[in-house]
Structure formats: C-alpha cells, structure tokens
Design an enzyme around this catalytic site. Sequence first.
Site, PDB file in Angstrom:
ATOM      1  N   ASP C 278       0.801  -1.229   0.000  1.00  0.00           N
ATOM      2  CA  ASP C 278       0.000   0.000   0.000  1.00  0.00           C
ATOM      3  C   ASP C 278       0.834   1.279   0.000  1.00  0.00           C
ATOM      4  OD1 ASP C 278      -2.594  -0.712  -0.297  1.00  0.00           O
ATOM      5  OD2 ASP C 278      -3.135  -0.619   1.820  1.00  0.00           O
ATOM      6  N   HIS C 293       6.134  -1.091  -6.891  1.00  0.00           N
ATOM      7  CA  HIS C 293       7.241  -1.969  -6.519  1.00  0.00           C
ATOM      8  C   HIS C 293       7.717  -2.681  -7.788  1.00  0.00           C
ATOM      9  CE1 HIS C 293       6.687  -1.194  -2.287  1.00  0.00           C
ATOM     10  NE2 HIS C 293       5.429  -1.590  -2.335  1.00  0.00           N
ATOM     11  N   GLY C 321      -2.173  -0.818  -8.780  1.00  0.00           N
ATOM     12  CA  GLY C 321      -1.038   0.074  -8.956  1.00  0.00           C
ATOM     13  C   GLY C 321       0.043  -0.115  -7.913  1.00  0.00           C
ATOM     14  N   LYS C 322       0.157  -1.317  -7.362  1.00  0.00           N
ATOM     15  CA  LYS C 322       1.094  -1.525  -6.262  1.00  0.00           C
ATOM     16  C   LYS C 322       2.356  -2.247  -6.687  1.00  0.00           C
ATOM     17  CE  LYS C 322      -2.729  -1.809  -2.946  1.00  0.00           C
ATOM     18  NZ  LYS C 322      -3.535  -2.735  -2.115  1.00  0.00           N
ATOM     19  N   VAL C 323       2.206  -3.225  -7.567  1.00  0.00           N
ATOM     20  CA  VAL C 323       3.332  -4.084  -7.921  1.00  0.00           C
ATOM     21  C   VAL C 323       3.417  -4.156  -9.435  1.00  0.00           C
ATOM     22  CG1 VAL C 323       4.214  -6.439  -7.832  1.00  0.00           C
ATOM     23  CG2 VAL C 323       3.075  -5.474  -5.839  1.00  0.00           C
TER      24      VAL C 323
END
Lengths: 372, 372, 372, 372
Positions: C278, C293, C321-323
């Site tokens: 997050d 990430h 949209g995190k990894v």
Amino acid sequence: MANNESKLNTTPLKATAKSDKQKFLQAGTIEHIDVTKQPGIVPIVDAMRTMAFSSRDLARAADIYERMLRDRECGVILTLAGSMISAGLKKVIVDMIRNNMVDAIVSTGANMVDQDFFEALGFKHYIAGEELKSGLYDGELREHALDRIYDTLIDEEELRVCDETTGKIFDELEPRAYSSRELFREFGAYLERTGGPKCDDSIIYEAYKRDVPIFAPAFNDCSAGFGLVAHAAARGDRPRMTWDGGKDFYELTQLKMKSKDTGLFMIGGGVPKNFTQDIVVCAEVLGQDAPMHKYAVQVTVADVRDGALSSSTLKEASSWGKVDTVYEQMVFSEATLAVPLIVGYCYHKGAWKNRTAKKWSSLLEQPAEATA
Amino acid sequence: MANNESKLNTTPLKATAKSDKQKFLQAGTIEHIDVTKQPGIVPIVDAMRTMAFSSRDLARAADIYERMLRDRECGVILTLAGSMISAGLKKVIVDMIRNNMVDAIVSTGANMVDQDFFEALGFKHYIAGEELKSGLYDGELREHALDRIYDTLIDEEELRVCDETTGKIFDELEPRAYSSRELFREFGAYLERTGGPKCDDSIIYEAYKRDVPIFAPAFNDCSAGFGLVAHAAARGDRPRMTWDGGKDFYELTQLKMKSKDTGLFMIGGGVPKNFTQDIVVCAEVLGQDAPMHKYAVQVTVADVRDGALSSSTLKEASSWGKVDTVYEQMVFSEATLAVPLIVGYCYHKGAWKNRTAKKWSSLLEQPAEATA
Amino acid sequence: MANNESKLNTTPLKATAKSDKQKFLQAGTIEHIDVTKQPGIVPIVDAMRTMAFSSRDLARAADIYERMLRDRECGVILTLAGSMISAGLKKVIVDMIRNNMVDAIVSTGANMVDQDFFEALGFKHYIAGEELKSGLYDGELREHALDRIYDTLIDEEELRVCDETTGKIFDELEPRAYSSRELFREFGAYLERTGGPKCDDSIIYEAYKRDVPIFAPAFNDCSAGFGLVAHAAARGDRPRMTWDGGKDFYELTQLKMKSKDTGLFMIGGGVPKNFTQDIVVCAEVLGQDAPMHKYAVQVTVADVRDGALSSSTLKEASSWGKVDTVYEQMVFSEATLAVPLIVGYCYHKGAWKNRTAKKWSSLLEQPAEATA
Amino acid sequence: MANNESKLNTTPLKATAKSDKQKFLQAGTIEHIDVTKQPGIVPIVDAMRTMAFSSRDLARAADIYERMLRDRECGVILTLAGSMISAGLKKVIVDMIRNNMVDAIVSTGANMVDQDFFEALGFKHYIAGEELKSGLYDGELREHALDRIYDTLIDEEELRVCDETTGKIFDELEPRAYSSRELFREFGAYLERTGGPKCDDSIIYEAYKRDVPIFAPAFNDCSAGFGLVAHAAARGDRPRMTWDGGKDFYELTQLKMKSKDTGLFMIGGGVPKNFTQDIVVCAEVLGQDAPMHKYAVQVTVADVRDGALSSSTLKEASSWGKVDTVYEQMVFSEATLAVPLIVGYCYHKGAWKNRTAKKWSSLLEQPAEATA
C-alpha cells in the site's frame, strides 16, 4: 517497586504440574538453518531436522526412506501420481532404479506411457511461458495441437505417435489377458529391439533391464488406453489381447506375500496410493496374514479435509490395517521441491550400497504366470 | 479550504481511458445475500449469483448444469471421486438417476462397490467421534476391525462380506472379459434377484433399473478388486472372467460417438475425471471427429499448483481438445457443501421434467457387444 | 499394411497453424534434475529452472531476488508473516541483514517480539513430539503452561518474561506517540545495554546495529501488546507512551518516496504484505507519483480462491497500482522449504557483495522525526 | 462348497475386542441428504448433521453458534478477515447486529472502511468478468483505475473519495489518541449527520445505532490508513489525533473482563482472530483470571500445515489458554458458502429472540475513557 512500573501478573499460569513439564520437551530445541555454511543436500536436510513445519517433516521422511534402504528385508515400492516425469523428476527415479533404491513402481499410466515412454521415443516436454498458465491461450494452443499441463506443453502430434506405438505393440502380442506389469515389460522389450531409448534415461527401459516391475492399476487411463481401444477396434471379433486389471492386483499382492516387509515411498496419492496400500488386505483375503507396510512416506499437497484418499493420512490407513504407524510421515510440499531433497539425501547417505537388487520381475515371472 | 484539512491527491489516478471503463463493469454490481428472507435452495443459489468467490462460482455451475438439462441433445455424464456415498450424497445421486438428470456415471470403484453396494447389502456407515479424526486412535480402531475415512467408520467385517459377495457374483459369470459397466449390471441383477437393496436407495440398483450405465475405470482398485483376485485364485488354471479395462474406454467412447453433445458434472477429480475427458480424443483416434464436451462443471478443493489432473482447470482441458470453454466452471468447495445446493437447485428448477431418459445401457448392449 | 494392425487416426489434429507453433515453444524443454551430481544449493536451484510447477517458480523467484540485489537503485523490503522465527529461519534473516541483502523488514509482531526478542532474552523454542500435533494433548499442555504452534512448543512462563520486558521498556520511554520502528530500535538498545542478545543471533539486534528499520504494522497483536496494555494500566491518567500505527505507515511511505525503486521479498501474506504494497498508493496520496514496486516475490501456500489478500496474486496487486508485473513470482511452498533455497542461492551467487547498506533507519531519523 | 467358488478369508480380522466395538459407533450412522424434500436452510443444515466432512462440520458449527445465542451470559464476538463485504456478506452481518446475534466485531480495516463505509458513501462493488481472474488484464485495469479483488472490481476513483473522507473525519477530531472503536463510532456519527448511509445497509452505521463496538486492530492497514497519513501530513508539527492500537487491546480486554463468558464466530483468520483470542491472556496480565473463550467457530480454507495463525486449530489455541475445547469447530469452506448457511440457520431457529442487546459500546464509554 516504583509506582509507574507495570505490574505484570505472571503467577497464575496454572502450570500445576511443572515438575513433569520436561516430558513434553524431550525432543530438543529449534535450531536455525545456516545457509551460508551448508550448501549441500545432506547438510540442508540435516539442518531441517531441528526446524519446524514442512522442513522437519521432510527431514523425517528422508530418515524413514533411509531406514527402508538400510532394512535388508524390506522391499521398497514407489507410487507415483501427478505429472512427475514431465515435471523433470525422470532422472531421479531412474537413479533410484539404478542404485537399488526401489523394488517396484506403481504409477499412473500417464507418468509411464505419456511421459517416460514418450521421451524414450525421442520426444521432449516444453516449458510454457508464464502467461499460458492463465488458461486464456488454451484455445489457441488447441489450434496448434499443443497440450498444456499447468506450465508445460506437449506436442499433441508427437503424443499421437506415442498412442499409436502402444497400439502397434499390442497388435503384436498373442491374444490373452495381460497385467500392466507384463505390458510394461513389452514396452521395455520394444525399446530394446528398436535400439534403446532415444533420450538419456528411461524409467521403463531401466526397469526392464533391472527386473523392477512397474504397475499401472488404471492402465486404460493414459496413452496406452488409446492403444487398447485401437487394437480392439482393429481386431473386431477376432481374438485379441486385453489388459487384465485384476491380474495387476493379484501380482502386486504376491510380491507382498513373498516379501513380507515393505516400505512405501508415495509421490502424490490417487489410485497408485490406494491400490498399493490395499495389497496388505488382499494378502489376507488370499489367506496369508501379511504384515502391514512397515514404512510409509508420502509427499502431497492434498488437503485432508475433503476426505479423499489422496490426502488421507497414513495413520488413517493404519485403521484399515494397511500401514504401520511407527515409521510414517507425510510431507506437505509440491513434489518437485521435496522429492529431489529426499532422494538426493538418501543417495548421498549411501545406504543403497549395501542393498542387493530384489529383481521382483523375475520373481513374478515364474509362479505368477503359472497360477494366474 | 481550511488550513488544517488534508489535501488528498486524487487527481493523478492514471485512469487515462476513463471513457471505456464501463466495458469492465458490464457484469453488474455485488448484491448482498439476505438470509432472513430466502430460506430455500433456489433463492439461496440465485442470491449467490451476484456475490463473489465460491458462491458466485457455485451459482454459475448450477446454471451450467441447468443448461445441460435444458439442452435436449446433450448427454450428462457424472464423474465421482472421493468418498461421496459414505459422506451422505447417495440419495442426491439416486434422485439424479430417477429424474433423468444423468445419463452415465463414471466413478471410483469405492463409491460404487465399497459404499453403495455395501449399503445395498444392508450395511451402514457410522459417524466417527471428533477425537478419532486426530488419528491417535487408529491402532485401537484396527483392533476393533473398524476402518476410518476421515470422520466416518466402516465395520471391516461387514466390508469383507461385500468383498466376498463380489467374488461370488464373479464366480457365477461365464468366463470372458467384461467391462466394469457390464459387471455393475450384474451387481444390479444380483440385487434384483435377491429381493432388491436392503436400504432405501441404491445407485447401482436404480441405474440397473433405468438403463444408466456405470463405469469404474479403475475397477480393480476397490472391494471388487478383492473379488477379482479371489475369483482368479479359486479358478487357478481354469477359464475365468476378467475385467477388461480397455473395454470400459471403448464403450464410454462409443456413447460419446453416438451422443455427440455431452456435458460433464464432475465431483472430485482423479481417474474418473481424466478418463471421461479423454473419450473425446479417443473418438478422434477411432476416426470420428467428436465435439469437445460442451459443458463442464467440477466441484473440488484440489490445488491447481501441484500440476495434477485432479486440480487441472477445465480451460487446461480445452488445450487438449477435451472440454469446450464457453460453459465451464470449477467450484472450490468440499463436495458435501456444494453438491446438494447445485443438484437441489436444478431439481427444483425442473428442467429435467422435459427430458427423456437416454437409456444408454441398452444403447451399448446391442452394437457394443457385437463389435468389441 | 496388415489387416490386424490398428489404424490410428493422427491426421485431423486441427493444428491449423502449424507454421507458428514454435512461438509457444521458445522457452525450451524440460530437463530432468540429477541429484547424484548436484549436491549444492546453487546447482539445485539452477536445475529447477528447467523443471515444472513449484521448482521452476522457486528458481524464478530466486532469479528475481538476485536481480533486486544486483539493481543498485533498488531498496529491498522483506515482509514476514507466519511463525517463521520459531520455525528455524532466524539465522537466514540475520544473514540477509548482515550481508546487505535487505533494507527494511515489515513483520507480524510475533515473529519479532514473541520469537526473535524472546530468543534474544535467552529462551528457546522446543520441538513438539509428533503426537502433540493431533491437538488431543492441548489441555494437558495448558496445564503445564506450554503453548503450541503446530509442531513447536513455547514455555509460557518464559513468554511472560518477554511480555513483561516489553512493558518495562515502554515504562522507561518518554510519553509520546511512537512508530513500531522506533520501538524496535528501543528493543535493540535494550539488548545493547543489557549485554547483547543471549543467543547467537538476533534479527532485532542485528537490524539495530546496521540501521535496518523494522516495522510491525499490527504491533498491538503480539507479546508487545501485553506490554502496551500493562503500561497503560500502570500509568492510569498520567501521560504515557503510545504506539502510533499511522506513523508506521507514514514512515514506510517516506522510505518509498525517497528510495523510488523497491523490491519485495514476501514470506507469507497477512498485514505485512498488504501494508507494504500500500505504500505506493500512500505516496501518491501524499502527492508524489512513486513507481510501483519493481520486483516482487512471495512464498505462500495460501489458496487464491478464498479471495483474501494473503493469497492474492501479485498480478492482482498490479491492478491496484502496487506491484509491477514484469518481475513478480509467487512460490507455492511452505516457507521453511523454499526460503533457505532462495536465500541460500542468492547468498552464494554473491550479488550482495557489490551492494552498500542503505541504512534506512538513519534516513528516517532526521526528517521523519521532524515532520511526523 | 463347490470347487470353483472363491474362499474368501474373513476370519482373521483381528477384531480382538469385538465386544466393545460399539463404543466407537455411538454417534450413529450416516444418513443421506434428500434435496427433493428439504428446500429450506434449516432442514439443509439439519440434514448435514449426519453427513460427513465439511457438511457435518458446518452443522456442528451452526449448533455451537446457536448454543452461544441461547447462553444468556455469553457475549458473542465476530471476527472478520478476507474481503467479505465486497463479496456480498454485508447484509448477513447487519442482520446479526439488528437481531442481537453479535455483541462486538473485530475486523480487518478493509472490510469496515474500504468496503462497508465505502458502500455507505453510495458506492458499489462490481462483478468482474471471468476472464479478468486470469490476471492478464490487470495492467489494463490499472489504466482504467479499476482495482481487482479476485473476481470483483472497485472503482479506484471512488475509493479515493473514501480515503479522503476518513481524512476529513480525522481532521475534525480533537487531537488525542483514539482506539479504532472510538474512530468507528465517529464514522457512524459522520453517516448519521450526513443523512445516513447511501445504501440499504451499513455495518458501521447499524453498529453505531445499536452500541455494538467495532475494532480494527490493524486500523492503519486500510483506506483509513491513508486518512491517518494525510491528516498527519496536513498537521505537520501541530497537535493531531492518532490511532492508539494499544488502546484497542485494552478496551477489548475490558469487555472480556466484564463479560466473563464469550463465544467467537470467526470468519477467516489473520490479526482479528489472533487479537481476539489474546484478550483472555491479556485479562490475566491485568490480574484477572478470565475464563477461556467458551465457544469458538471458525470458517476458513487456510491449511494448517503452514503453521500460521490463520489456520491454527482451535485446539491449538487451547494450549495457549485462549479457547476452550468443548464447543469448538472449524469449517473448511470459503466463507461465502458456509456463512449464509450458518447464520441463516441460527436466524431461523430464533434463539436470538430471547437475547437482549449487551450494548457493549456504552459499557466501554464510561469506565474505559476514565482509566485508559
């Protein structure tokens, strides 16, 4: 005690019988694996013995397999389910055969025919790209005659050659009922007379050369099944060979009756697991009070909570009188991770060097052919 | 804007193509199940259609099974693995037979012989106490001749009567090779001539009466396997009956070739799943370009990541040309929860009322006997 | 062709686009692992790269972790859930810290406090006998004040000393709101001033010495939670220290904002996984468009079908949209098997030798204290 | 006996203690569910009581929950992990609150804030098309600012409004340390003063109206975490509100200390499970010898073999002195299948009609505010 300190209540812990707490702590303490100093399989597995969860179970399973190999009276039966040969475990199993680490194999048909025999015919399994695992390209794969096993591809046109070859072998057999063991010997003989396997290693061929019997109790459920149907269709009303699944059971039970002590190394569950466990009861049905399987190891990720046999514990098998519970261990791991470690450990420990080949195939070929 | 308010940055969300966001949102919104107003199976399953995870998958599976039943051209094949009959699903399957909701059954031997035929002989399965699931009492259970399936007990002495009965039936057959389908019909005939099942319902008996064929492609791997071995041992060199597993494959493929459209309702995986999917390819081997299974539903908790067939997705099967992907759904649930809901839903929806019995057993008995 | 040969139909395979079949076969063929020649971690993992299922995934995960370490711009964040320290993985993680293989740790409280700090206080975890896993002895264990984690035992009386020690540390802090990172530094300082850890290795102590920040986003949910409550109860209405979970989020996000490229090595899922993923979104909320990430590896056996975060795929995280999805890999394995192989592989490959310590703790101590 | 009959050996069954075999068979026999006659939730669950596997476990869990509700002295705590509200279980939980079937809720932040509060702000969760589950469209979803939870979509732009709203609520609070329970009451108050939830039902709002406390022990790990960070960033050095996770633990423990008998209904595991079990020990730390949780039910598919807390058995919890083992049951099912059946069963059985609201929120608001 200062006013602002916490007053933790540690007294009422109910350790009412502290004096014998130690009885639960005999097994020692957790020690932490050191990956900087222990690069080899043997020290890795040794280190896992004092860890927890799957690592400790794996070390214990390796110890039990090691114990099977040291026990000169014990026949070792390998059971195989899941797509293990296409997944890269073929040489592990060939090395087990070569080094007297296994005396009989009970497998799904696919591992032996669609995968090992397939590679012996000169074909290969392909690595599928990550995106293919989504399933969204399966229609396109179908159009290209490529079959998918999770992350692996097979060329269906090559597989059809394998199907067809089994049919040709069946066409040449004299018309009678055969056990799958007899048929796998015919597959080995076919490889022998056609110049040997067209790849480095073959389980069927190695087992053929070293008299290790192979059984596929659901022999109809693989590439050979297509061969059986093609053979039957071609023969029509004329006499033909058949696969006699009952004879499989009879033969494997005879091995149990002659061998007495047995140990199971089970990769996956399914019919191979159930069928092999059942030979203890079958021996009893035939009037001989055979001992339960003395050792049992299973590598599986199946979940016990669906009540299916694949996941059923080896303790549960003991209620059926099939598996003894002193030396049994389940390992919760997908097989491609655990099996190389377990077999590698036992290979390098070397107990197999003092073991002689049991040559169970030849044992079966005299009396079994006569009586069955 | 006041000084102490947070300034959240909502602008740069990269929704660069907002205008067509709706294309992903066509399937509607999640609606919350109301258990206070919806006590019945049909509204429960209907409510699950707009939920998520297993509930939505279950509703979709029920819809596909419903669609199979509405499709007058489609033959429905039920595959059964895991101990489903001892788990209390016998009447569900008997009702499927009675109401033309299934045209053929492909099962593990155990479900049919050790469990259904066993109950038809007048025996029962017992509920095991919670503590028995630990496995620590399995040795004691063995001493009492009680076999455990997870949380259920079988009296081994009663099971031996079942084993023995199968052997008696085999002893009375003329010596030739039989498919398991033919043998299950003999089991049904045995029940008929001994006064019918000694319990309320029997799958084998109901299927016998209504010409629904039952196959056990690993027929040797169950109580009947003991009967096969006992029969072989008693006959010695004299002619005897054998189970011909290749004939199973041939017969089931013939049903596919004659029926064209087929739908699969798979409970668990294992040999029944693989074997039944393979008949599409087998038809092709026999020179007929049969369509893939048009509908497919599977209820299983098997994990796809071990690469085994039991857990392999129905999409994967389509790469093999076995299952079409328009109407396929896997349901991640232990079967005793999901199957009553799916079958109950379709029973009460009533599509079966417009369906006529396909009587596939009689279909096989003319031409199949002639050619195979 | 002789009359009695089978006529297998291999023609109509629908390989309509054979010419480009090769596009699916670029990744090469399955090669079989040879355990007789490859005893070391590096060749084992190398061999797994051309196998299938979990072994190939593990090799790919090791490659991605190796790639993170070679990428000089990339900060490596380790997330930890499950009882990993009591399971014997402490030294693996300490070696990661010592050799600049990790820049920040986000963990459950239990791994750090109940297990690592607990061992640093001189206590040990015990191996539980196999029979204890059944659960039937848990009442008796309770009477002996022994706590069980699956196959491992903790002496509750020793654990209470750990609880109490955390309370003492909190009692000595000035009354303000702290992030868990600040509190773990206080734990490290406590060990330092009391003569260092009373065991060979300690994650908290090693991280303290080397400026590697540790976060426990659910710091209240562990042994330290008891300390927090005891401290609060003792203080009553007087000012006291508190754990400020929001500050954890703020600080970890600041690391992301300063570091830009980041890679995640996730062991298990839970709050540590979600919380760390997050921070990309949180950076955006704070007005900085931080990149996703860049690398992500997760070792877990959690099943994706329950829809929970622990099992959610890294692809799914990319929809948030995190990894990023170029270098991401999940490994289906219980951690005690896979983690030693992955970390051992990367340790022996040696990319860390060209890496300098990021010393993120000191980075946070200047601006974070000022602004937060 | 004719020569050609099989001689099955049934004698040596080792049932050496036949006389007391009945002691294992007291629990009765398996009875088969009849879906033709039993369309309602209550008879379905009743029928499952004499089935096996998950169905029997589910019926037993329903019985235990029913027992909790009949026990007038018992406070019922619901723990929630996994994306249960986005999956369609919101109304089930709202109905539990409305009908005095639950006295406190301990949840992941996401269920309460990102999902329930999100819907209360007027937003909806979307059903994702089957093909999106593959993960191959996640990049495209990102571009459209759509977040995926397995088979469900959230509009990220709407979620940012939810994030922002939490920050606004925090901005208006007086600067001090708050438990998550206090913050959820502020969320409820916000809904009240803005005209109530903009959807049919809201857990936060219903709990606010009926004095049912809600805790999120990892409150920083959800949409509200963004609000906390935004608030902190906006305030800079000025005084601000903080979330005090230690106070959560203190407050929930006080409920245990005042209530004595408690029962847990756990959906999923994670921090909510561990945190809630721990209050028994925490009460002891505070000097009161609170009884273990008297009843405990958990619905989860987590696998016990990874040793993690989410899957740890309720028996294991009893070794820690947290959960009594007389009335405990785990149900192996994804929650969207099992929870409607369990809650629906207990709703229609009606034990809640004799139960009065415990109004634990008001209980905490007097003494807790004073002492903590």
